[in-house]
Motif scaffolding. Sequence first.
Motif, mmCIF file in Angstrom:
data_model
loop_
_atom_site.group_PDB
_atom_site.id
_atom_site.type_symbol
_atom_site.label_atom_id
_atom_site.label_comp_id
_atom_site.label_asym_id
_atom_site.label_seq_id
_atom_site.Cartn_x
_atom_site.Cartn_y
_atom_site.Cartn_z
ATOM 1 N N ALA A 1 -3.989 3.518 -2.351
ATOM 2 C CA ALA A 1 -3.473 2.923 -3.588
ATOM 3 C C ALA A 1 -2.703 1.649 -3.259
ATOM 4 C CB ALA A 1 -2.576 3.921 -4.310
ATOM 5 N N VAL A 2 -2.802 0.659 -4.156
ATOM 6 C CA VAL A 2 -2.113 -0.616 -3.957
ATOM 7 C C VAL A 2 -1.222 -0.871 -5.174
ATOM 8 C CG1 VAL A 2 -3.980 -1.975 -4.984
ATOM 9 C CG2 VAL A 2 -2.436 -3.051 -3.332
ATOM 10 N N ALA A 3 -0.068 -1.468 -4.908
ATOM 11 C CA ALA A 3 0.921 -1.683 -5.968
ATOM 12 C C ALA A 3 0.440 -2.734 -6.964
ATOM 13 C CB ALA A 3 2.244 -2.108 -5.356
ATOM 14 N N LEU B 1 0.847 -1.184 0.000
ATOM 15 C CA LEU B 1 0.000 0.000 0.000
ATOM 16 C C LEU B 1 0.881 1.233 0.000
ATOM 17 C CD1 LEU B 1 -2.655 -1.077 2.666
ATOM 18 C CD2 LEU B 1 -2.698 -1.448 0.204
ATOM 19 N N TYR B 2 0.484 2.253 -0.731
ATOM 20 C CA TYR B 2 1.314 3.454 -0.811
ATOM 21 C C TYR B 2 0.427 4.688 -0.954
ATOM 22 C CZ TYR B 2 0.493 3.389 -5.892
ATOM 23 O OH TYR B 2 -0.085 3.406 -7.131
ATOM 24 N N GLY B 3 1.039 5.835 -0.760
ATOM 25 C CA GLY B 3 0.330 7.102 -0.940
ATOM 26 C C GLY B 3 -0.476 7.497 0.280
ATOM 27 N N SER C 1 -4.864 2.194 -12.446
ATOM 28 C CA SER C 1 -4.394 2.161 -11.060
ATOM 29 C C SER C 1 -5.426 1.450 -10.213
ATOM 30 C CB SER C 1 -4.169 3.584 -10.543
ATOM 31 O OG SER C 1 -5.335 4.365 -10.688
ATOM 32 N N TYR C 2 -4.956 0.804 -9.161
ATOM 33 C CA TYR C 2 -5.814 -0.010 -8.306
ATOM 34 C C TYR C 2 -5.767 0.513 -6.871
ATOM 35 C CZ TYR C 2 -6.305 -3.381 -12.104
ATOM 36 O OH TYR C 2 -6.609 -3.973 -13.298
ATOM 37 N N TYR C 3 -6.874 0.294 -6.159
ATOM 38 C CA TYR C 3 -7.006 0.800 -4.796
ATOM 39 C C TYR C 3 -7.645 -0.263 -3.910
ATOM 40 C CZ TYR C 3 -6.135 5.288 -7.008
ATOM 41 O OH TYR C 3 -5.568 6.309 -7.724
ATOM 42 N N VAL C 4 -7.269 -0.219 -2.648
ATOM 43 C CA VAL C 4 -7.883 -1.075 -1.634
ATOM 44 C C VAL C 4 -8.813 -0.216 -0.791
ATOM 45 C CG1 VAL C 4 -7.453 -2.403 0.461
ATOM 46 C CG2 VAL C 4 -6.061 -2.791 -1.557
ATOM 47 N N ILE C 5 -10.057 -0.682 -0.622
ATOM 48 C CA ILE C 5 -11.063 0.037 0.168
ATOM 49 C C ILE C 5 -11.262 -0.723 1.467
ATOM 50 C CG2 ILE C 5 -13.463 0.814 0.237
ATOM 51 C CD1 ILE C 5 -13.320 0.998 -2.840
#
Length: 518
Positions: free
Chosen positions: A400-402, A324-326, A384-388
């Motif tokens: 944001a997820v790598a 996870l980043y950002g 781009s992909y994200y984790v909720i």
Amino acid sequence: MNSRKLFSETWRMFPAAKVHCQQPARVLVVDVTSPSWANTCSVLSEALENTLCLACSLTSPCRVPLLSLYVVQSQQECLLPFTQVKENFARIQACTAELRSLPREGSFPQGANGVVQAVQDGLQQFKQYSRHTAAGSSTSSSVEITILTSQSSKEMVKHLEEKLKDVDLVSLRRIQVIEVLKRDFLEPEDVEHCIPAEELSSSDLTILGMDIDLQTVEDNVISLEMLFKTWLYDYGTEREHLHLLLPSGGFSHGTAQKTTPMCLKCDLQERLVDPALLSGTADGTMRAADLSSPCQMAAWPAAVLCKLRVVKALKSEGVCESVLYGLPFIIRPTSCWQLEWDELEINQQSFQALCQSLLKRKWMLLAKREPQSAGPSWNIAVHSYYVIIPSDSATLLVKAVATRELLLPSTFPALLAEHPEGVCGPIESALNSLEVEVAYNPLHLKSNLYKYLKSVLYKPLHRQQVQPREQRTERHQPKQHPSRAKATVAPLPMVPSPVQVLRAAAARRDSCEHSQLP
């Protein structure tokens, strides 16, 4: 959420010609007639100065465009007429210094008339300021008034309701009446109890066509600072920020309904101030948010509508934090005024049902960001992909997820089952000496960021008007002690090079030979 409260937050409409500056102008009315003003004086000044130094340092569009400050003594007094906050921190500091120097408790009789007069004067001042501002400028189209008092907030509302009957309130967005509670027993160790103002006791009233927000806040720097930091949020409600697209579920036999996703309309809210947007921090460089980047999600200002399509569910324990980043963002159900009331209510209920289901299942959601627009066929879209992530509150967290392209190879060696006693003993002893906190509280840590930003922003008032060097008179220069001034301007000694030494010696020899000739 109270339906009356939601309605009061969403019904306001702003002229389309001025949507480029949706942040309201601010009027702060400080009631110094309160018995506890001696305690409130210093903490209020510090909290206000801390918040405004952040606002002045952010490289993004100004979140507090205009500010005016009134104090109520035996009568109201305007310490700061409407001033553009950016580039005017020295003037703001002078105003807070004057606020600190006001007489302490017992100097003035209590009464709500002075507060009402300050509110009326602030509204009139805003109208005059807007009238004299060019039509194409970025002037705020609305004003929000915050009243700080130790008097009963309900009694204050009665006076406001009575006195503002015949006042034009078209430009007024909201009035906040903040009742400051005196807590002499509050110790520095108890700062975990100083929660943000929006989580404190509050209620909303809608009277006379205006919104009145009643709140209570504790008499300390952290609580007042969190109250003022709500000014940094995005106050634009022209449209929602985010569409969260869920699969239809396949409960219907209709093919068209199966392919139509469920859309939850949401707003994004920052959890943290982005350090990269603070001018002068770190190595002195500045990085503005690049909205064109596929890996960038910005909640302030909400320039474009973001769409996240949920593609998978993830077990909460199966997500490694190293990917996870950002900066994290908070997702809330939208309060966009353009939606119908029934749609707002259904959207809010569906959002809360999603939060509860995710929490019950211990799931996270993996979502892919949809492209903003369909470009030419030869353009390659980067996804781009994200984790909720769910929480105990009626909000979601998105990070944001790598993806494969960003991931670097790494090996994780397994832990040994046993270690030599000579190694474990010192480690255990060191760990046992640490103080253990039940939970991390960022309010316990300070980085001296406020002090640093204030030193960067500090400009004496008499030097703010920059003049050509030849026009500056000597009297504007700071007086210095002669020895100090000499030491200050003295050039650094330069060590001569060997070539320079040889040339000087040759020159001296030649001069001596010429002097010996008859």
